[in-house]
Design a protein around this motif. Structure first.
Motif, short mmCIF file in Angstrom:
data_model
loop_
_atom_site.label_atom_id
_atom_site.label_comp_id
_atom_site.label_asym_id
_atom_site.label_seq_id
_atom_site.Cartn_x
_atom_site.Cartn_y
_atom_site.Cartn_z
N GLN A 82 0.70 -1.14 -0.05
CA GLN A 82 -0.03 0.12 -0.07
C GLN A 82 1.08 1.33 0.02
N ASN A 102 2.03 3.31 1.88
CA ASN A 102 2.37 3.71 3.27
C ASN A 102 2.94 5.18 3.31
N VAL A 143 2.90 9.33 3.62
CA VAL A 143 2.15 10.28 4.38
C VAL A 143 1.47 11.37 3.35
N SER A 150 0.23 14.09 3.22
CA SER A 150 0.35 15.68 3.19
C SER A 150 1.90 15.93 3.14
N MET A 151 2.74 14.87 3.04
CA MET A 151 4.25 15.37 2.67
C MET A 151 4.42 15.14 1.19
N GLU A 190 9.85 14.82 1.39
CA GLU A 190 9.61 14.95 2.96
C GLU A 190 9.25 13.56 3.18
N PHE A 242 11.65 11.58 6.05
CA PHE A 242 10.81 11.47 7.31
C PHE A 242 11.58 10.59 8.35
N ARG A 246 3.04 15.51 -4.20
CA ARG A 246 2.40 14.69 -3.01
C ARG A 246 1.92 13.38 -3.46
N ARG A 287 12.63 5.51 0.53
CA ARG A 287 12.41 5.56 1.85
C ARG A 287 13.23 4.63 2.49
#
Lengths: 243, 439
Positions: free
Chosen positions: A96, A98, A100, A102-103, A107, A111, A143, A159
């Motif tokens: 999924q 995963n 964020v 709003s970032m 970002e 994170f 985004r 990430r």
């Protein structure tokens, strides 16, 4: 691939208690995974493959058995030690994504580094480099809602790499992607493997086997042979044709 | 996690849901404002009361009176006479003055006496009846007289008069229907002081003294307002004529003593020591301390009433944080997957709850400040102004002590943190896999 055992699993059991029902997700798994391997874990839904991945990643605790990763026994680690293990050794890629919402992509990648005490400047530099590495240099400020599924999964892979982990664990990384995009993601994971990382991918897509150096077949929480797995996988189709 | 990163993340997360944070913070704003305004009102009451007491009396002054006729169990030092079991009188003799001067923390002991007969002060056709007293000290600055006119210094044959006395002259020959006579200009003038002595058969003898008015004392809300202050030697001369004998202070003492302390904080203790010596001592500090205790209770009660509003706001914060944790369950799972410890997760959510408290606290302090200004303007406009009756203007009705905004901010932040404790604990103890799979 250097052939040293990186992951050693012995008599690993995981039982979930759902009301009065006990579900044995893993029923005594033994395996050794060499360092620098690309392992594909195949199995139908409910076979325990995701459970195996989460146990290896220290996101869950086994009911019994032993998990050694790079010589460290996860089953005896406390919560804090497991968090540090996840931070330093493991990179997760989820079906999924995963991210964020709003970032921005930048970002999102930066994170996890907040929890390691890395300064803002270095965080952003490292995140920018990783996004460039996964081919998203032009999407730093996008985004998740402004990116395709494949692009989001690339951000998730970037990430996963921020702490330069030795182990990449991917749970159905192509599950939410079309065939072409899924293939490109597998290629990206293959590149990470070629850079010397140990990669373990959980999937039920047999086309992914072409990237694997090792394959593990799971059925009903047990490791089985390829023949046994294929036989079990084919059975419903035969029954269907017979019907 | 570095502290600045932590703060950055907390406020970033709060910024992601501005509307909800603002609505929750409004509850804290109201609660904090209620606490601050109510405590400020209690502080205003206390300050005004203290101010009024301070105007009535110097806080470093203790008034000491003689004690008459009490049966003492054993002889005590100082003035007076008699032995054990006899009615004892503690007179304010020179020995008593020496005794009181020896108490630690006493800066000065000043005797006071008053005229033991009647007197009228005459300025041309006008006259008034002063209460005449004298302090046995060359330096009157200890009484902190604010002069309306003239100076607070006395030479022989001079006097200071109170403000009301100075404008209270009347013409004994004035009859209704005639125009009101103008008050005489008395400052620096030589007036006649007519002292009256009454014999036992009722006959009256008068003796006229000449007195120059050296100054007029501003209103003090005490006996000085209608009084006339002279030098002790001038007054003693008049009293000796009135009594027809020389006054022996060792036998008769003074009417009253003023004990000046080195520090107003020592006044109450010294007053108690003087009482223990057998005299009757009073100080405005005792009234003020009793009043302060009362107003501290008022502050606590008012603060408690305001805190009820803050308690309601706390429930709002707890609710908001619980909702936030439900909505961000997968995010919590992700944080743990990428290496956040339970403590990191707990700190973030506690920080967010505390942040709501802090934001509400800042708003509440600002609102309270504005309300206090409005209350003060309304109070100054509509409440009875003692200036109209010759009194001092009142202080602010709502006074925000300097520590109060800081206290309110810390308190509201703490309320936020406490409200977020349970939701944050839930977030911190979530099993990562369960959180990641949450739909």
């Amino acid at each position: 691939m250097n052939g040293d055992v990186f992951i050693s699993i012995r008599q690993l059991r995981k039982t979930y208690i759902m009301g009065r029902v006990r579900v044995h997700a893993l029923a005594g798994v033994d395996m050794d995974i060499p360092a620098g391997s690309f392992t594909v874990v195949m199995g139908p839904s409910g076979s325990g493959k995701s459970t195996l991945l989460y146990l290896l990643g220290g996101l869950e605790r086994p009911t019994s058995g032993q998990i050694l990763v790079d010589g460290r026994d996860l089953s005896v680690m406390d919560e804090n030690a497991l968090a540090l293990y996840r931070r330093s050794t493991v990179g997760f890629v989820f079906q999924q994504f995963n991210l964020v919402s709003s970032m921005t992509a930048l970002e999102n990648v930066a994170f996890p580094m907040r929890f390691s005490g890395i300064r803002t400047g270095e965080r952003l530099t490292r995140a920018r480099a990783l996004l460039t590495q996964v081919g998203l240099a032009t999407h730093l400020k996008h985004r998740p809602t402004e990116m395709s599924g494949g692009q989001q999964q690339r951000v998730a892979i970037a990430r996963a790499l921020v702490h330069n982990p030795r182990l990449i664990l991917a749970d159905e990384p192509t599950g939410n992607l079309d065939t072409v995009t899924g293939y490109s993601i597998m290629q990206l994971l293959s590149e990470l493997h070629q850079q010397g990382r140990t990669v373990m991918v959980v999937t039920h897509d047999p086309r992914m086997l072409r990237f694997a150096t090792h394959t593990v077949y799971l059925l009903d929480g047990r490791v089985v042979s390829r023949e046994e797995f294929e036989k079990a996988s084919a059975l419903p189709q035969e029954e269907k044709s017979a019907g | 996690m570095r502290f600045l990163d932590y703060l950055g993340l907390v406020f970033y997360n709060l910024g992601r849901r501005k509307g909800r944070v603002a609505l929750t913070a409004i509850g804290v704003v109201i609660g904090t404002a209620a606490v601050v305004v109510l405590v400020a009102l209690a502080s205003g009451l206390q300050r005004n009361a203290t101010r009024q007491f301070s105007q009535v009396g110097n806080l470093t002054l203790i008034t000491v009176y003689p004690k008459y006729g009490e049966v003492m169990s054993q002889p005590v030092g100082g003035g007076g006479s008699g032995g054990s079991g006899q009615p004892q009188t503690k007179l304010l003799t020179p020995q008593a003055i020496a005794e009181l001067s020896a108490i630690e923390g006493v800066a000065q002991v000043i005797p006071r006496d008053s005229l033991r007969g009647g007197a009228r002060l005459v300025a041309g056709r006008m006259e008034t009846y002063p209460f005449i007293m004298a302090y046995d000290t060359p330096d009157l600055s200890v009484f902190n007289f604010q002069m309306k006119e003239g100076v607070a210094e006395l030479k022989r044959g001079e006097a200071l008069v109170g403000e009301y006395l100075a404008k209270g002259f009347n013409d004994p020959r004035w009859r209704p229907g005639q125009p009101q006579p103008e008050q005489p200009e008395i400052l620096g003038k030589q007036l006649k002081l007519v002292v009256q002595k009454f014999a036992q058969d009722g006959t009256m003898t008068e003796r006229v003294y000449s007195v120059r008015i050296a100054g007029i004392i501003k209103q003090r809300m005490d006996e000085t307002d209608y009084g006339m202050i002279m030098r002790m030697d001038d007054l003693t001369q008049m009293n000796e004529w009135l009594m027809g004998k020389r006054i022996n202070r060792n036998k008769e003492g003074y009417d009253m003593l003023y004990v000046k302390t080195t520090d107003s904080k020592k006044t109450t203790e010294i007053s108690k020591q003087i009482n223990d010596l057998g005299y009757q001592a009073y100080s405005p500090m005792e009234f003020i301390q009793s009043a302060n205790n009362f107003y501290t209770i008022i502050q606590i009660v008012f603060g408690g009433i305001g805190a009820i509003a803050l308690l309601v706001a706390a429930i709002g914060i707890a609710n908001t944080m619980t909702m936030a944790i439900l909505e961000r369950t997968r995010e919590i799972g992700l944080m743990k997957a990428v290496g956040a410890t339970n403590r990191d997760v707990m700190s973030i959510f506690l920080g967010e709850a505390g942040g709501i408290g802090l934001i509400g606290g800042v708003g509440g302090v600002a609102l309270a400040w504005g309300l206090a200004q409005v209350i003060n303007v309304l109070a100054a406009s509509y409440l009875t102004n003692p200036v109209q009756f010759g009194g001092q203007p009142p202080g602010p009705a709502a006074y925000i002590e300097p520590w109060l905004p800081l206290f309110a901010l810390v308190f509201s932040t703490l309320v936020g943190i406490l409200s977020g404790l349970y939701p944050a604990l839930r977030a911190a103890t979530m099993v990562p896999v369960v959180a990641l799979k949450y739909e």
